[in-house]
Design a protein around this motif. Structure first.
Motif, PDB file in Angstrom:
ATOM      1  N   VAL A  86       0.842  -1.204   0.000  1.00  0.00           N
ATOM      2  CA  VAL A  86       0.000   0.000   0.000  1.00  0.00           C
ATOM      3  C   VAL A  86       0.876   1.252   0.000  1.00  0.00           C
ATOM      4  N   VAL A  87       1.843   1.292   0.924  1.00  0.00           N
ATOM      5  CA  VAL A  87       2.707   2.467   1.021  1.00  0.00           C
ATOM      6  C   VAL A  87       3.558   2.594  -0.234  1.00  0.00           C
ATOM      7  N   PHE A  88       3.950   1.443  -0.775  1.00  0.00           N
ATOM      8  CA  PHE A  88       4.799   1.426  -1.974  1.00  0.00           C
ATOM      9  C   PHE A  88       4.109   2.132  -3.142  1.00  0.00           C
ATOM     10  N   PHE A  89       2.810   1.912  -3.311  1.00  0.00           N
ATOM     11  CA  PHE A  89       2.106   2.576  -4.413  1.00  0.00           C
ATOM     12  C   PHE A  89       1.563   3.934  -4.023  1.00  0.00           C
ATOM     13  N   LEU A  90       1.408   4.162  -2.712  1.00  0.00           N
ATOM     14  CA  LEU A  90       0.933   5.471  -2.257  1.00  0.00           C
ATOM     15  C   LEU A  90       2.007   6.524  -2.511  1.00  0.00           C
ATOM     16  N   ALA A  91       3.283   6.132  -2.348  1.00  0.00           N
ATOM     17  CA  ALA A  91       4.382   7.105  -2.399  1.00  0.00           C
ATOM     18  C   ALA A  91       4.439   7.885  -3.718  1.00  0.00           C
ATOM     19  N   PRO A  92       4.451   7.216  -4.890  1.00  0.00           N
ATOM     20  CA  PRO A  92       4.499   8.020  -6.121  1.00  0.00           C
ATOM     21  C   PRO A  92       3.270   8.880  -6.317  1.00  0.00           C
ATOM     22  N   MET A  93       2.091   8.362  -5.861  1.00  0.00           N
ATOM     23  CA  MET A  93       0.878   9.168  -5.987  1.00  0.00           C
ATOM     24  C   MET A  93       0.990  10.432  -5.145  1.00  0.00           C
ATOM     25  N   VAL A  94       1.514  10.266  -3.914  1.00  0.00           N
ATOM     26  CA  VAL A  94       1.670  11.426  -3.027  1.00  0.00           C
ATOM     27  C   VAL A  94       2.596  12.451  -3.681  1.00  0.00           C
ATOM     28  N   THR A  95       3.733  11.976  -4.204  1.00  0.00           N
ATOM     29  CA  THR A  95       4.673  12.898  -4.837  1.00  0.00           C
ATOM     30  C   THR A  95       4.011  13.655  -5.971  1.00  0.00           C
ATOM     31  N   PHE A  96       3.299  12.915  -6.826  1.00  0.00           N
ATOM     32  CA  PHE A  96       2.703  13.538  -8.007  1.00  0.00           C
ATOM     33  C   PHE A  96       1.605  14.524  -7.612  1.00  0.00           C
ATOM     34  N   SER A  97       0.720  14.119  -6.681  1.00  0.00           N
ATOM     35  CA  SER A  97      -0.390  15.028  -6.376  1.00  0.00           C
ATOM     36  C   SER A  97       0.101  16.249  -5.605  1.00  0.00           C
ATOM     37  N   LEU A  98       1.124  16.080  -4.737  1.00  0.00           N
ATOM     38  CA  LEU A  98       1.635  17.245  -4.029  1.00  0.00           C
ATOM     39  C   LEU A  98       2.242  18.240  -5.008  1.00  0.00           C
ATOM     40  N   ALA A  99       2.920  17.701  -6.041  1.00  0.00           N
ATOM     41  CA  ALA A  99       3.531  18.588  -7.028  1.00  0.00           C
ATOM     42  C   ALA A  99       2.455  19.409  -7.731  1.00  0.00           C
ATOM     43  N   LEU A 100       1.294  18.790  -7.992  1.00  0.00           N
ATOM     44  CA  LEU A 100       0.219  19.522  -8.671  1.00  0.00           C
ATOM     45  C   LEU A 100      -0.514  20.474  -7.732  1.00  0.00           C
ATOM     46  N   LEU A 101      -0.596  20.095  -6.425  1.00  0.00           N
ATOM     47  CA  LEU A 101      -1.367  20.889  -5.458  1.00  0.00           C
ATOM     48  C   LEU A 101      -0.855  22.312  -5.354  1.00  0.00           C
ATOM     49  N   GLY A 102       0.466  22.473  -5.500  1.00  0.00           N
ATOM     50  CA  GLY A 102       1.054  23.804  -5.348  1.00  0.00           C
ATOM     51  C   GLY A 102       0.470  24.812  -6.320  1.00  0.00           C
ATOM     52  N   TRP A 103      -0.015  24.337  -7.473  1.00  0.00           N
ATOM     53  CA  TRP A 103      -0.508  25.267  -8.495  1.00  0.00           C
ATOM     54  C   TRP A 103      -1.833  25.897  -8.121  1.00  0.00           C
ATOM     55  N   ALA A 104      -2.451  25.429  -7.034  1.00  0.00           N
ATOM     56  CA  ALA A 104      -3.767  25.947  -6.672  1.00  0.00           C
ATOM     57  C   ALA A 104      -3.736  27.431  -6.344  1.00  0.00           C
ATOM     58  N   VAL A 105      -2.605  27.959  -5.884  1.00  0.00           N
ATOM     59  CA  VAL A 105      -2.587  29.360  -5.479  1.00  0.00           C
ATOM     60  C   VAL A 105      -1.685  30.207  -6.362  1.00  0.00           C
ATOM     61  N   MET A 106      -1.081  29.591  -7.399  1.00  0.00           N
ATOM     62  CA  MET A 106      -0.114  30.323  -8.202  1.00  0.00           C
ATOM     63  C   MET A 106      -0.812  31.354  -9.090  1.00  0.00           C
ATOM     64  N   PRO A 107      -0.546  32.654  -8.905  1.00  0.00           N
ATOM     65  CA  PRO A 107      -1.161  33.638  -9.796  1.00  0.00           C
ATOM     66  C   PRO A 107      -0.333  33.767 -11.072  1.00  0.00           C
ATOM     67  N   VAL A 108      -0.829  33.246 -12.196  1.00  0.00           N
ATOM     68  CA  VAL A 108      -0.033  33.261 -13.422  1.00  0.00           C
ATOM     69  C   VAL A 108      -0.255  34.546 -14.199  1.00  0.00           C
ATOM     70  N   SER A 109      -1.319  35.285 -13.876  1.00  0.00           N
ATOM     71  CA  SER A 109      -1.526  36.588 -14.485  1.00  0.00           C
ATOM     72  C   SER A 109      -2.471  37.342 -13.550  1.00  0.00           C
ATOM     73  N   ALA A 110      -2.721  38.636 -13.835  1.00  0.00           N
ATOM     74  CA  ALA A 110      -3.591  39.398 -12.940  1.00  0.00           C
ATOM     75  C   ALA A 110      -4.962  38.733 -12.893  1.00  0.00           C
ATOM     76  N   GLY A 111      -5.315  38.197 -11.726  1.00  0.00           N
ATOM     77  CA  GLY A 111      -6.621  37.563 -11.575  1.00  0.00           C
ATOM     78  C   GLY A 111      -6.713  36.140 -12.098  1.00  0.00           C
ATOM     79  N   TRP A 112      -5.617  35.590 -12.581  1.00  0.00           N
ATOM     80  CA  TRP A 112      -5.642  34.201 -13.070  1.00  0.00           C
ATOM     81  C   TRP A 112      -5.084  33.285 -11.997  1.00  0.00           C
ATOM     82  N   TYR A 113      -5.953  32.683 -11.234  1.00  0.00           N
ATOM     83  CA  TYR A 113      -5.523  31.722 -10.219  1.00  0.00           C
ATOM     84  C   TYR A 113      -6.703  30.820  -9.929  1.00  0.00           C
TER      85      TYR A 113
END
Lengths: 340, 205
Positions: A86-113
């Motif tokens: 379980v942990v073996f397959f959870l680990a890559p998923m955690v890495t991948f989803s955490l990497a994507l989660l950061g984009w939730a607050v990134m303002p890429v342009s004025a008002g684009w977030y």
């Protein structure tokens, strides 16, 4: 938009579609830039080492990332005996989803977030500090010496460099007077923070190299001593998820550096020909510049030794960023520029 | 509002499930992972309350730093689960006692908060309007004015703990070769390299 859909589609359905649409609008460009980043990295390093790099599949080798993805997809998934599945397959998923989660607050342009969080900087800091879990879980669950050693190194390394990243962020936030990423960018109108905070920009950049486990700090996966570190036992898609997570993390960290120091979506000069270009293009260009430096560093520098890495983090960067924090706050109080 | 209520029940249920799993897992590493899961749900509950700053700090400090070190230590230990179970009955009274004491303390705190005469006044204090002031500012204005001394005292306690940990683990070790960078950089060919004409058959004298 969301209200319009709500009235036509019933309770909350519109809001849901709206949110999912926004997320897709972020995730698809990020995933595409990640795919081409792998290609650009190989081409740039090839050029720097007087080689050609992948240029066969598609024009200029543009289809290479997709060929790699298909190849990985059809490989066999191997689970080592004695691994914790379980942990073996959870680990890559955690890495991948955490990497994507950061984009939730990134303002890429004025008002684009996706979300204009009031504590956006803290959120990104929290997400980046969680990245270590994927690696530690992978190292432990693999039940392999090399993987475990890689995970141990990574945990110590990421925790060490987070401390100075935190202090550097506080210096920037004091100057901007807000934890909101949009406001941090708006405060840089006229003067991007990499000019007044230049030493910290350099320290920050080196720290994010360590935080993303990139050269010259890629000790967790140092191939000359640890085979592939925490990724040793992974194959097929579970390996691909780690790989993608690492590259998306690189892009996200470059985005953070752009937002905090390089003026986010702001054009370099606020006059006519520059202001015609939309903010998102400026943001992408700055991120691309940071990513180029990432690749350049990889092609240029040899790997750090582990004790040197630790010394750099604790004995050089931490005191430096603390002193800079005191200097910044002293200057702001003295000059009366502290935000209220 | 229904969404908020549903989210509250979801996160609290997950937090309780996570907390139960921390104690019922056989493998200590799995316990720590469940603990991290619980922290996350607690942070989500803070977000639902509108205390986003506290939520983020919870994730940064507990999940990002404390739990990492915790996991680090637990992974390094070679814990035999069956050996751990052996003393279960022997240690149960002590554990139960600590649990009861904690419960009583929580009850006292909660009781004081609802019944004490000053508590009424404290609760009556105007809370800043979330639309006017951000979370971070509101916290800072209370923490660095009314509770400045308490806050500093808390910092000192942490400093003492930190120094204590360093003193306990710091020891002079013999046989360690440490790199002296200053000395390495300061070396120059004049003092370190000597050119010698070696006579055949005699070698270096």
């Amino acid at each position: 938009m969301a209200e319009f859909l709500n009235t036509h589609l019933g309770l909350y359905a519109g809001t849901l579609i709206f949110i999912v649409g926004k997320i897709l609008l972020f995730v698809i460009p990020v995933a595409l830039s990640m795919a081409f980043l792998t290609l650009i990295e190989r081409r740039v390093i090839g050029a720097m080492q007087l080689r050609i790099g992948p240029n066969v599949i598609g024009p200029f080798g543009l289809l290479q990332p997709f060929a790699d993805a298909v190849k990985l997809l059809f490989k066999e998934t191997v689970i080592p005996t004695g691994a914790s599945p379980v942990v073996f397959f959870l680990a890559p998923m955690v890495t991948f989803s955490l990497a994507l989660l950061g984009w939730a607050v990134m303002p890429v342009s004025a008002g684009w977030y996706i979300s204009n969080l009031n504590v956006g900087v803290l959120y990104l800091f929290a997400i980046s500090s969680l990245g270590v879990y994927g690696i530690v879980m992978a190292g432990w669950a693999s039940n392999s010496r090399y993987a475990f050693l890689g995970a141990m190194r990574s945990a110590a390394q990421m925790v060490s460099y987070e401390v100075s990243i935190g202090f550097i962020m506080i210096s920037v936030l004091l100057s901007a007077g807000s934890l909101n990423l949009t406001k941090v960018v708006e405060a840089q109108q006229g003067l991007w923070y990499f000019i007044p905070h230049f030493p910290m920009f350099i320290v920050f950049f080196i720290s994010i190299l360590a935080e993303t486990n990139r050269h010259p700090f890629d000790l967790p996966e140092a191939e000359s001593e640890l085979v592939a570190g925490f990724m040793t036992e992974y194959s097929s898609m579970s390996f691909a998820l780690f790989f993608l997570g690492e590259y998306i993390n690189m892009i996200a960290m470059s985005g953070l550096a752009t937002t905090l120091f390089l003026g986010g979506w702001l054009p370099p000069v606020n006059i006519a020909p520059f202001t015609w270009i939309p903010g998102v293009i400026w943001f992408a260009l700055k991120v691309a510049l940071c990513l180029f430096v990432f690749i350049w560093v990889r092609a240029t520098l040899p790997r750090y030794r582990y004790d040197q890495l630790m010394r750099l983090g604790w004995k050089v960067f931490l005191p430096l960023s603390l002193v800079w924090l005191i200097l910044t706050s002293g200057f702001l109080v003295y000059s009366g520029k502290l935000a209220h | 509002m229904i969404v908020a209520a549903l989210a509250f029940y979801l996160f609290s249920a997950m937090a309780v499930i996570g907390a139960l799993n921390v104690i019922f897992q056989r493998n200590p590493v799995h316990s720590v992972l469940w603990l991290i899961f619980t922290f996350f749900n607690a942070a989500a509950l803070f977000v639902l309350l509108g205390a986003e700053f506290v939520a983020m700090i919870l994730v940064v400090v507990y999940v990002g730093a404390v739990a990492v070190l915790f996991l680090f230590v637990v992974m390094m230990l070679d814990i035999n689960v069956i050996m751990l179970r052996e003393g279960f009955l022997k240690y149960m009274p002590v554990g139960a006692l600590i649990g009861v004491i904690l419960l009583v303390e929580l009850a006292v705190v909660f009781g004081a908060w609802t019944m004490a005469p000053q508590a009424e006044a404290l609760r009556g204090l105007p809370t800043p309007d979330p639309s006017q002031i951000t979370n971070t500012e509101a916290l800072g204005q209370v923490l660095y004015t009314d509770y400045a001394y308490v806050f500093q005292a808390a910092g000192l306690v942490l400093l003492v703990a930190m120094i204590g940990a360093i003193v306990l683990t710091h020891r002079k070790r013999t046989g360690v070769r440490k790199q002296n960078i200053g000395a390495q950089v300061a070396r120059d060919p004049k003092t370190t390299v000597t050119l010698v004409q070696v006579q055949t058959g005699k070698g270096l004298q």
